[in-house]
Motif scaffolding. Sequence first.
Motif, PDB file in Angstrom:
ATOM      1  N   TYR A 232       0.859  -1.182   0.000  1.00 36.65           N
ATOM      2  CA  TYR A 232       0.000   0.000   0.000  1.00 36.65           C
ATOM      3  C   TYR A 232       0.900   1.240   0.000  1.00 36.65           C
ATOM      4  N   GLU A 313     -13.355   6.963  -1.279  1.00 38.64           N
ATOM      5  CA  GLU A 313     -13.165   5.668  -0.609  1.00 38.64           C
ATOM      6  C   GLU A 313     -11.780   5.519   0.003  1.00 38.64           C
ATOM      7  N   ARG A 317     -10.170   3.363   3.946  1.00 36.59           N
ATOM      8  CA  ARG A 317      -9.436   2.102   3.758  1.00 36.59           C
ATOM      9  C   ARG A 317      -8.513   1.764   4.924  1.00 36.59           C
TER      10      ARG A 317
END
Length: 331
Positions: A232, A313, A317
């Motif tokens: 990520y 969004e 997360r």
Amino acid sequence: MTVIDIHCHTAGIGAGDSGCFISPKLRRSWKYPIYLKSFGVTNTELEREGDCLVLRRLSERLAASSRVQAAVVLAMDGVVDSRGILDRERTEMYIPNDFLARECRQHPNLLFGASVNPLRPDALERLDAAAAAGAVLVKWLPSIQGTDPADRRLVPYYRRLAELGLPLLTHTGLEESFTRADNTLADPARLRLPLEEGVTVIAAHCATSGRSHGEENLARLLPLFAEFPSLYADISALTQVNRLGHLPRVLQHREIHGRLLYGTDMPLPATGLTSPWFHLFRLGPVEARRLAAIGNPWDQDVELKLALGMPEEILFRTARVLKIDQHQKHS
């Protein structure tokens, strides 16, 4: 849904027996009074009330946000010498895990982000202790701490991180907040080893600054997303004046939108480095004025990033990646 800032800093001068310290060189730097002001504290207040005051002010300002409910506050381990002992001469900032874990427990909206230099002889024991104390991740600053993520001696450390389920949030790209840095250690290609060992790795600032081996760091990071589902990146600091255009450049890569995590690099947004007026060309004067009128730094940061094209969004997360129960800290 809970919005968590995954990248938030604190600091301390050792007041109140915190164990924190800032090097004399950094305290003499022009940056030091700016950092103090951005935390909303003075040196006199810290000496009187202790370094815990920084966490209290941080928590209060965050509680006033209408958009962000919690923040991961990051410890900072130091440089270690050849024996693995803390080298105070080469460490510019030190924030010990035990102090930060204790203070985060006092504030429901602050989550404990540990820091353990992997070159310490008891690094694995320190990871275990951090996890037991409630750490939600481990933070590295390789270019400051002198650690090479590609060093195979770190394999046992990576395996322990994977066993504990602790993500590794590590700086990628140029480091410009300290008086010195070895930026070769922040080459995102060096993250291949922890990813191969099963660690969830979060590339801080999405490697948007600097070059390694003649190639832009972002270009060196992008191929790893396709190869490793556990990679990520956070989007902290990407609206700063020294990173103009960085957030839109990252967002052009739609294939990684599902791997981006919300972060601010607080307190830097409170220094004025992320003023909406710096983005006047992209926003236009009406939108820049609207955003500049937002007083809370977290609220302004969220709104600015949304205005620059961040998908909403991304805000939600972090809770899933860190496996934070939505009611764990905020009920």
